[in-house]
Design a protein around this motif. Structure first.
Motif, PDB file in Angstrom:
ATOM      1  N   LYS A 246       0.847  -1.203   0.000  1.00 55.16           N
ATOM      2  CA  LYS A 246       0.000   0.000   0.000  1.00 55.16           C
ATOM      3  C   LYS A 246       0.885   1.256   0.000  1.00 55.16           C
ATOM      4  O   LYS A 246       0.582   2.232  -0.678  1.00 55.16           O
ATOM      5  CB  LYS A 246      -0.933   0.022   1.218  1.00 55.16           C
ATOM      6  N   ASN A 247       1.980   1.202   0.765  1.00 50.77           N
ATOM      7  CA  ASN A 247       2.910   2.337   0.788  1.00 50.77           C
ATOM      8  C   ASN A 247       3.528   2.566  -0.590  1.00 50.77           C
ATOM      9  O   ASN A 247       3.679   3.708  -1.025  1.00 50.77           O
ATOM     10  CB  ASN A 247       4.011   2.131   1.833  1.00 50.77           C
ATOM     11  N   LYS A 248       3.880   1.464  -1.260  1.00 49.55           N
ATOM     12  CA  LYS A 248       4.439   1.585  -2.617  1.00 49.55           C
ATOM     13  C   LYS A 248       3.433   2.265  -3.545  1.00 49.55           C
ATOM     14  O   LYS A 248       3.786   3.137  -4.334  1.00 49.55           O
ATOM     15  CB  LYS A 248       4.790   0.203  -3.185  1.00 49.55           C
ATOM     16  N   GLU A 249       2.195   1.853  -3.422  1.00 48.94           N
ATOM     17  CA  GLU A 249       1.141   2.434  -4.243  1.00 48.94           C
ATOM     18  C   GLU A 249       1.006   3.945  -3.955  1.00 48.94           C
ATOM     19  O   GLU A 249       0.895   4.746  -4.873  1.00 48.94           O
ATOM     20  CB  GLU A 249      -0.181   1.723  -3.926  1.00 48.94           C
ATOM     21  N   ALA A 250       1.047   4.289  -2.672  1.00 54.20           N
ATOM     22  CA  ALA A 250       0.931   5.697  -2.270  1.00 54.20           C
ATOM     23  C   ALA A 250       2.123   6.506  -2.795  1.00 54.20           C
ATOM     24  O   ALA A 250       1.963   7.635  -3.273  1.00 54.20           O
ATOM     25  CB  ALA A 250       0.834   5.813  -0.747  1.00 54.20           C
ATOM     26  N   ILE A 251       3.311   5.920  -2.725  1.00 58.06           N
ATOM     27  CA  ILE A 251       4.529   6.585  -3.220  1.00 58.06           C
ATOM     28  C   ILE A 251       4.397   6.842  -4.713  1.00 58.06           C
ATOM     29  O   ILE A 251       4.685   7.933  -5.208  1.00 58.06           O
ATOM     30  CB  ILE A 251       5.779   5.720  -2.925  1.00 58.06           C
ATOM     31  N   SER A 252       3.924   5.845  -5.418  1.00 59.80           N
ATOM     32  CA  SER A 252       3.753   5.958  -6.866  1.00 59.80           C
ATOM     33  C   SER A 252       2.735   7.052  -7.202  1.00 59.80           C
ATOM     34  O   SER A 252       2.966   7.877  -8.086  1.00 59.80           O
ATOM     35  CB  SER A 252       3.300   4.612  -7.423  1.00 59.80           C
ATOM     36  N   ASN A 253       1.618   7.060  -6.475  1.00 52.97           N
ATOM     37  CA  ASN A 253       0.589   8.082  -6.701  1.00 52.97           C
ATOM     38  C   ASN A 253       1.111   9.479  -6.383  1.00 52.97           C
ATOM     39  O   ASN A 253       0.824  10.431  -7.102  1.00 52.97           O
ATOM     40  CB  ASN A 253      -0.663   7.790  -5.870  1.00 52.97           C
ATOM     41  N   GLN A 254       1.873   9.569  -5.304  1.00 52.81           N
ATOM     42  CA  GLN A 254       2.429  10.868  -4.898  1.00 52.81           C
ATOM     43  C   GLN A 254       3.387  11.391  -5.973  1.00 52.81           C
ATOM     44  O   GLN A 254       3.331  12.558  -6.348  1.00 52.81           O
ATOM     45  CB  GLN A 254       3.152  10.736  -3.562  1.00 52.81           C
ATOM     46  N   LEU A 255       4.234  10.516  -6.492  1.00 49.16           N
ATOM     47  CA  LEU A 255       5.169  10.926  -7.548  1.00 49.16           C
ATOM     48  C   LEU A 255       4.387  11.375  -8.781  1.00 49.16           C
ATOM     49  O   LEU A 255       4.709  12.395  -9.390  1.00 49.16           O
ATOM     50  CB  LEU A 255       6.116   9.783  -7.917  1.00 49.16           C
ATOM     51  N   GLN A 256       3.358  10.631  -9.113  1.00 47.47           N
ATOM     52  CA  GLN A 256       2.547  10.979 -10.279  1.00 47.47           C
ATOM     53  C   GLN A 256       1.905  12.352 -10.089  1.00 47.47           C
ATOM     54  O   GLN A 256       1.887  13.165 -11.009  1.00 47.47           O
ATOM     55  CB  GLN A 256       1.481   9.910 -10.498  1.00 47.47           C
ATOM     56  N   GLN A 257       1.406  12.631  -8.883  1.00 45.64           N
ATOM     57  CA  GLN A 257       0.803  13.946  -8.598  1.00 45.64           C
ATOM     58  C   GLN A 257       1.846  15.053  -8.725  1.00 45.64           C
ATOM     59  O   GLN A 257       1.587  16.089  -9.329  1.00 45.64           O
ATOM     60  CB  GLN A 257       0.200  13.971  -7.196  1.00 45.64           C
ATOM     61  N   GLN A 258       3.015  14.814  -8.120  1.00 46.09           N
ATOM     62  CA  GLN A 258       4.073  15.834  -8.161  1.00 46.09           C
ATOM     63  C   GLN A 258       4.501  16.113  -9.595  1.00 46.09           C
ATOM     64  O   GLN A 258       4.604  17.271  -9.991  1.00 46.09           O
ATOM     65  CB  GLN A 258       5.285  15.385  -7.343  1.00 46.09           C
ATOM     66  N   THR A 259       4.754  15.066 -10.370  1.00 51.98           N
ATOM     67  CA  THR A 259       5.239  15.275 -11.730  1.00 51.98           C
ATOM     68  C   THR A 259       4.146  15.843 -12.626  1.00 51.98           C
ATOM     69  O   THR A 259       4.430  16.664 -13.496  1.00 51.98           O
ATOM     70  CB  THR A 259       5.832  13.997 -12.348  1.00 51.98           C
ATOM     71  N   SER A 260       2.888  15.451 -12.398  1.00 52.93           N
ATOM     72  CA  SER A 260       1.820  16.016 -13.226  1.00 52.93           C
ATOM     73  C   SER A 260       1.587  17.479 -12.873  1.00 52.93           C
ATOM     74  O   SER A 260       1.191  18.265 -13.729  1.00 52.93           O
ATOM     75  CB  SER A 260       0.532  15.195 -13.119  1.00 52.93           C
ATOM     76  N   ALA A 261       1.857  17.871 -11.635  1.00 48.65           N
ATOM     77  CA  ALA A 261       1.745  19.291 -11.257  1.00 48.65           C
ATOM     78  C   ALA A 261       2.887  20.095 -11.878  1.00 48.65           C
ATOM     79  O   ALA A 261       2.713  21.253 -12.257  1.00 48.65           O
ATOM     80  CB  ALA A 261       1.759  19.429  -9.740  1.00 48.65           C
ATOM     81  N   LEU A 262       4.049  19.465 -11.991  1.00 47.25           N
ATOM     82  CA  LEU A 262       5.211  20.165 -12.556  1.00 47.25           C
ATOM     83  C   LEU A 262       5.122  20.270 -14.080  1.00 47.25           C
ATOM     84  O   LEU A 262       5.684  21.185 -14.667  1.00 47.25           O
ATOM     85  CB  LEU A 262       6.510  19.443 -12.159  1.00 47.25           C
ATOM     86  N   GLY A 263       4.406  19.346 -14.708  1.00 52.20           N
ATOM     87  CA  GLY A 263       4.288  19.333 -16.164  1.00 52.20           C
ATOM     88  C   GLY A 263       3.805  20.656 -16.744  1.00 52.20           C
ATOM     89  O   GLY A 263       4.484  21.254 -17.584  1.00 52.20           O
ATOM     90  N   PRO A 264       2.629  21.148 -16.311  1.00 50.23           N
ATOM     91  CA  PRO A 264       2.138  22.419 -16.843  1.00 50.23           C
ATOM     92  C   PRO A 264       3.081  23.600 -16.544  1.00 50.23           C
ATOM     93  O   PRO A 264       3.247  24.483 -17.378  1.00 50.23           O
ATOM     94  CB  PRO A 264       0.791  22.619 -16.132  1.00 50.23           C
ATOM     95  N   GLN A 265       3.691  23.577 -15.363  1.00 45.15           N
ATOM     96  CA  GLN A 265       4.663  24.640 -15.031  1.00 45.15           C
ATOM     97  C   GLN A 265       5.816  24.603 -16.023  1.00 45.15           C
ATOM     98  O   GLN A 265       6.229  25.643 -16.543  1.00 45.15           O
ATOM     99  CB  GLN A 265       5.227  24.445 -13.619  1.00 45.15           C
ATOM    100  N   LEU A 266       6.312  23.414 -16.261  1.00 48.22           N
ATOM    101  CA  LEU A 266       7.448  23.252 -17.171  1.00 48.22           C
ATOM    102  C   LEU A 266       7.052  23.681 -18.588  1.00 48.22           C
ATOM    103  O   LEU A 266       7.804  24.381 -19.256  1.00 48.22           O
ATOM    104  CB  LEU A 266       7.926  21.794 -17.156  1.00 48.22           C
ATOM    105  N   ASP A 267       5.854  23.287 -19.008  1.00 45.38           N
ATOM    106  CA  ASP A 267       5.370  23.690 -20.339  1.00 45.38           C
ATOM    107  C   ASP A 267       5.293  25.206 -20.463  1.00 45.38           C
ATOM    108  O   ASP A 267       5.705  25.776 -21.484  1.00 45.38           O
ATOM    109  CB  ASP A 267       3.987  23.081 -20.617  1.00 45.38           C
ATOM    110  N   ALA A 268       4.763  25.860 -19.426  1.00 45.55           N
ATOM    111  CA  ALA A 268       4.630  27.326 -19.451  1.00 45.55           C
ATOM    112  C   ALA A 268       6.001  27.990 -19.531  1.00 45.55           C
ATOM    113  O   ALA A 268       6.203  28.936 -20.301  1.00 45.55           O
ATOM    114  CB  ALA A 268       3.872  27.802 -18.211  1.00 45.55           C
TER     115      ALA A 268
END
Length: 168
Positions: free
Chosen positions: A35-57
């Motif tokens: 479950k922790n692995k799953e949470a870590i994976s989700n957290q990374l996905q959230q962080q990188t998806s939040a950074l994506g639009p910033q990086l694009d801009a």
């Protein structure tokens, strides 16, 4: 006194019960780690998806400013060409024709001012570009750090799962 001690069979029965509980605990620990692995994976996905639009801009800003710098440099080339032509034309004017020389001199001065202005604009744009580049590098570093932290946490969770499985 002999009656108070456990028989070998009773002791083995208790040991079997203990081993059964330990396996169940290990299974729960494995479930928690997964479950922790799953949470870590989700957290990374959230962080990188939040950074994506910033990086694009930021990448778009960088592209736009590079286009503007390129355009200003082309403008500078034209001004320098005109300055050279105007200077040659000024030198060809008859020294007696003061009115024509004065008009040509005003044209030269206006071109020199334009050149200075465009040089200042280019330098300002380069400064802005440097700031945008630092912003982009910061976002990339942030993403890289998030990925590294996530990778380390995943490895730690995997290690926990392996050690729990071998403990069963």
């Amino acid at each position: 006194n002999v009656k108070e001690q456990l028989t070998q069979d009773e002791m083995q029965s208790y040991n079997r019960k203990k081993a059964g509980y330990q396996r169940k605990i290990a299974d729960i620990d494995i479930e928690i780690a997964e479950k922790n692995k799953e949470a870590i994976s989700n957290q990374l996905q959230q962080q990188t998806s939040a950074l994506g639009p910033q990086l694009d801009a930021v990448e778009k800003q960088l592209y736009d400013i590079n286009q503007t710098i390129r355009s200003k440099k082309n403008e500078r080339i034209k001004i320098k060409r005109n300055l050279k032509k105007s200077s040659e034309a000024f030198n060809e004017i008859d020294p007696i024709d003061e009115e024509a020389r004065l008009a040509a001199l005003e044209t030269l001065q206006a071109l020199e001012i334009s050149l200075e202005t465009i040089e200042n604009e280019i330098n300002q744009l380069k400064g802005q570009r440097q700031g945008i580049t630092q912003q982009r590098d910061g976002i990339l570093k942030q993403r890289s750090q998030a990925q590294a932290a996530s990778s380390a946490a995943m490895q730690q969770a995997d290690q926990g799962i392996r050690s729990q499985r071998s403990a069963r």
